[in-house]
Design a protein around this motif. Structure first.
Motif, PDB file in Angstrom:
ATOM      1  N   ASP A 159      48.803  11.943   2.370  1.00  0.00           N
ATOM      2  CA  ASP A 159      48.138  11.771   1.073  1.00  0.00           C
ATOM      3  C   ASP A 159      47.395  10.443   1.014  1.00  0.00           C
ATOM      4  OD1 ASP A 159      49.110  14.207   0.259  1.00  0.00           O
ATOM      5  OD2 ASP A 159      50.754  13.364  -0.954  1.00  0.00           O
ATOM      6  N   TYR A 188      44.230  10.760   3.087  1.00  0.00           N
ATOM      7  CA  TYR A 188      43.259  11.570   2.354  1.00  0.00           C
ATOM      8  C   TYR A 188      42.571  10.732   1.276  1.00  0.00           C
ATOM      9  CZ  TYR A 188      41.322  15.497  -0.260  1.00  0.00           C
ATOM     10  OH  TYR A 188      40.467  16.349  -0.898  1.00  0.00           O
ATOM     11  N   ALA A 189      43.352   9.924   0.564  1.00  0.00           N
ATOM     12  CA  ALA A 189      42.782   9.061  -0.477  1.00  0.00           C
ATOM     13  C   ALA A 189      41.835   8.034   0.131  1.00  0.00           C
ATOM     14  CB  ALA A 189      43.896   8.366  -1.254  1.00  0.00           C
ATOM     15  N   TYR A 225      40.043   8.419   2.841  1.00  0.00           N
ATOM     16  CA  TYR A 225      38.813   9.126   3.188  1.00  0.00           C
ATOM     17  C   TYR A 225      37.926   9.294   1.953  1.00  0.00           C
ATOM     18  CZ  TYR A 225      39.715  10.388   8.050  1.00  0.00           C
ATOM     19  OH  TYR A 225      39.911  10.356   9.406  1.00  0.00           O
ATOM     20  N   ASP A 226      38.523   9.601   0.815  1.00  0.00           N
ATOM     21  CA  ASP A 226      37.750   9.725  -0.426  1.00  0.00           C
ATOM     22  C   ASP A 226      37.079   8.406  -0.790  1.00  0.00           C
ATOM     23  OD1 ASP A 226      38.334  12.383  -0.743  1.00  0.00           O
ATOM     24  OD2 ASP A 226      39.889  12.077  -2.271  1.00  0.00           O
ATOM     25  N   VAL A 227      37.819   7.308  -0.684  1.00  0.00           N
ATOM     26  CA  VAL A 227      37.257   5.991  -0.985  1.00  0.00           C
ATOM     27  C   VAL A 227      36.120   5.675  -0.023  1.00  0.00           C
ATOM     28  CG1 VAL A 227      37.752   3.511  -0.957  1.00  0.00           C
ATOM     29  CG2 VAL A 227      39.359   5.089  -2.036  1.00  0.00           C
ATOM     30  N   ASN A 228      36.338   5.944   1.261  1.00  0.00           N
ATOM     31  CA  ASN A 228      35.303   5.679   2.252  1.00  0.00           C
ATOM     32  C   ASN A 228      34.052   6.514   1.979  1.00  0.00           C
ATOM     33  OD1 ASN A 228      34.291   4.550   4.762  1.00  0.00           O
ATOM     34  ND2 ASN A 228      34.543   6.602   5.583  1.00  0.00           N
ATOM     35  N   GLU A 229      34.232   7.763   1.643  1.00  0.00           N
ATOM     36  CA  GLU A 229      33.092   8.637   1.356  1.00  0.00           C
ATOM     37  C   GLU A 229      32.288   8.105   0.179  1.00  0.00           C
ATOM     38  OE1 GLU A 229      33.207  12.881  -0.413  1.00  0.00           O
ATOM     39  OE2 GLU A 229      33.396  13.097   1.766  1.00  0.00           O
ATOM     40  N   GLU A 230      32.968   7.669  -0.860  1.00  0.00           N
ATOM     41  CA  GLU A 230      32.293   7.113  -2.031  1.00  0.00           C
ATOM     42  C   GLU A 230      31.541   5.836  -1.651  1.00  0.00           C
ATOM     43  OE1 GLU A 230      30.886   6.784  -5.841  1.00  0.00           O
ATOM     44  OE2 GLU A 230      32.018   8.465  -5.000  1.00  0.00           O
TER      45      GLU A 230
END
Length: 67
Positions: free
Chosen positions: A31, A34-35, A37-42
């Motif tokens: 988890d 995954y979080a 990766y979300d921060v990096n994508e943003e």
């Protein structure tokens, strides 16, 4: 090895408990990854937007200098 079923059951239950704790820890780490990766994508999306905006400003500056 002892043949006492009670001892084997205790070992099996202890091993099961330890494995469940490890699986829960792995799930928590998954988890977190995954979080991240979300921060990096943003972050990447924001940087691309900044580059695009800076590109437009540079083009506007070049056009104004050509006049």
């Amino acid at each position: 090895m002892e043949l006492d079923p009670a001892i084997q059951k205790k070992k099996r239950k202890a091993l099961t408990r330890e494995m469940n704790e490890l699986v829960a820890e792995m799930d928590a780490k998954s988890d977190q990854i995954y979080a991240l990766y979300d921060v990096n994508e943003e972050f990447v999306d924001r940087e691309k937007q900044k580059e695009y905006e800076m590109g437009e400003e540079t083009e506007d500056l070049i056009r104004s200098l050509e006049v």
